[in-house]
Design a protein around this motif. Structure first.
Motif, PDB file in Angstrom:
ATOM      1  N   ALA A   8     -35.322  92.909  72.588  1.00  0.00           N
ATOM      2  CA  ALA A   8     -36.369  92.573  73.557  1.00  0.00           C
ATOM      3  C   ALA A   8     -35.923  92.923  74.972  1.00  0.00           C
ATOM      4  CB  ALA A   8     -36.728  91.096  73.454  1.00  0.00           C
ATOM      5  N   ILE A   9     -34.686  92.609  75.311  1.00  0.00           N
ATOM      6  CA  ILE A   9     -34.166  92.928  76.645  1.00  0.00           C
ATOM      7  C   ILE A   9     -34.183  94.439  76.859  1.00  0.00           C
ATOM      8  CG2 ILE A   9     -32.111  92.903  78.115  1.00  0.00           C
ATOM      9  CD1 ILE A   9     -31.424  90.169  76.715  1.00  0.00           C
ATOM     10  N   GLN A  10     -33.687  95.186  75.892  1.00  0.00           N
ATOM     11  CA  GLN A  10     -33.647  96.642  76.019  1.00  0.00           C
ATOM     12  C   GLN A  10     -35.063  97.214  76.113  1.00  0.00           C
ATOM     13  OE1 GLN A  10     -31.692  98.750  72.810  1.00  0.00           O
ATOM     14  NE2 GLN A  10     -31.095 100.370  74.214  1.00  0.00           N
ATOM     15  N   ALA A  29     -22.505  94.663  78.724  1.00  0.00           N
ATOM     16  CA  ALA A  29     -22.864  95.330  79.980  1.00  0.00           C
ATOM     17  C   ALA A  29     -23.201  94.292  81.046  1.00  0.00           C
ATOM     18  CB  ALA A  29     -24.038  96.261  79.761  1.00  0.00           C
ATOM     19  N   ARG A  30     -22.629  94.489  82.214  1.00  0.00           N
ATOM     20  CA  ARG A  30     -22.928  93.606  83.341  1.00  0.00           C
ATOM     21  C   ARG A  30     -24.276  94.006  83.933  1.00  0.00           C
ATOM     22  NH1 ARG A  30     -17.732  95.034  86.487  1.00  0.00           N
ATOM     23  NH2 ARG A  30     -18.381  96.976  85.527  1.00  0.00           N
ATOM     24  N   LEU A  31     -25.120  93.016  84.153  1.00  0.00           N
ATOM     25  CA  LEU A  31     -26.480  93.277  84.609  1.00  0.00           C
ATOM     26  C   LEU A  31     -26.491  94.048  85.921  1.00  0.00           C
ATOM     27  CD1 LEU A  31     -28.015  89.803  83.717  1.00  0.00           C
ATOM     28  CD2 LEU A  31     -28.365  91.965  82.496  1.00  0.00           C
ATOM     29  N   ALA A  36     -27.293  98.222  86.944  1.00  0.00           N
ATOM     30  CA  ALA A  36     -27.923  98.369  88.263  1.00  0.00           C
ATOM     31  C   ALA A  36     -29.183  97.502  88.399  1.00  0.00           C
ATOM     32  CB  ALA A  36     -28.235  99.840  88.554  1.00  0.00           C
ATOM     33  N   ILE A  37     -29.120  96.294  87.865  1.00  0.00           N
ATOM     34  CA  ILE A  37     -30.239  95.354  87.958  1.00  0.00           C
ATOM     35  C   ILE A  37     -29.955  94.399  89.113  1.00  0.00           C
ATOM     36  CG2 ILE A  37     -31.453  93.474  86.788  1.00  0.00           C
ATOM     37  CD1 ILE A  37     -30.861  94.921  84.159  1.00  0.00           C
ATOM     38  N   THR A  69     -23.872  89.127  82.160  1.00  0.00           N
ATOM     39  CA  THR A  69     -23.977  90.196  81.174  1.00  0.00           C
ATOM     40  C   THR A  69     -25.262  90.081  80.348  1.00  0.00           C
ATOM     41  OG1 THR A  69     -22.881  88.991  79.403  1.00  0.00           O
ATOM     42  CG2 THR A  69     -21.453  90.231  80.921  1.00  0.00           C
ATOM     43  N   VAL A  70     -25.549  91.126  79.586  1.00  0.00           N
ATOM     44  CA  VAL A  70     -26.679  91.099  78.659  1.00  0.00           C
ATOM     45  C   VAL A  70     -26.494  89.959  77.662  1.00  0.00           C
ATOM     46  CG1 VAL A  70     -27.849  92.386  76.815  1.00  0.00           C
ATOM     47  CG2 VAL A  70     -27.195  93.565  78.932  1.00  0.00           C
ATOM     48  N   ASP A  71     -25.280  89.777  77.158  1.00  0.00           N
ATOM     49  CA  ASP A  71     -25.001  88.672  76.234  1.00  0.00           C
ATOM     50  C   ASP A  71     -25.301  87.313  76.867  1.00  0.00           C
ATOM     51  OD1 ASP A  71     -24.288  90.203  74.026  1.00  0.00           O
ATOM     52  OD2 ASP A  71     -22.140  90.065  74.432  1.00  0.00           O
TER      53      ASP A  71
END
Length: 87
Positions: A8-10, A29-31, A36-37, A69-71
């Motif tokens: 869903a995030i992707q 991945a770091r947001l 680049a968020i 992160t995404v996690d």
């Protein structure tokens, strides 16, 4: 970690935030640094996750938990029909 949440995030990133660096997408991945968020994009991401995928990120959780992160984001997302996570 729920693959559904990561998917869903992707999906939201691909559809609504084309300036994000999707090539770096991964759970670790770091947001900000990797994808680049920025803070505005993060709010847009959360809104789309809530409206389109039925997830909720309680405001209190957003203010009190580290979201790097995404996690981290996936872990904090709660399906609207579930109880909020215990902190």
């Amino acid at each position: 970690m729920s693959t559904n949440r990561h998917t869903a995030i992707q999906s939201v990133l691909q559809q609504h935030l084309p300036n994000a660096r999707l090539s770096a997408f991964a759970g670790s991945a770091r947001l900000n640094a990797d994808l680049a968020i920025d803070s505005i994009m993060l709010l847009q991401l959360i809104v789309h996750l809530e409206l389109e995928h039925g997830f909720n990120l309680p405001e209190e959780t957003l203010l009190t938990q580290e979201l790097e992160t995404v996690d981290d984001l996936a872990r904090l997302l709660v399906a609207n029909d579930q109880k909020e996570p215990s902190l």
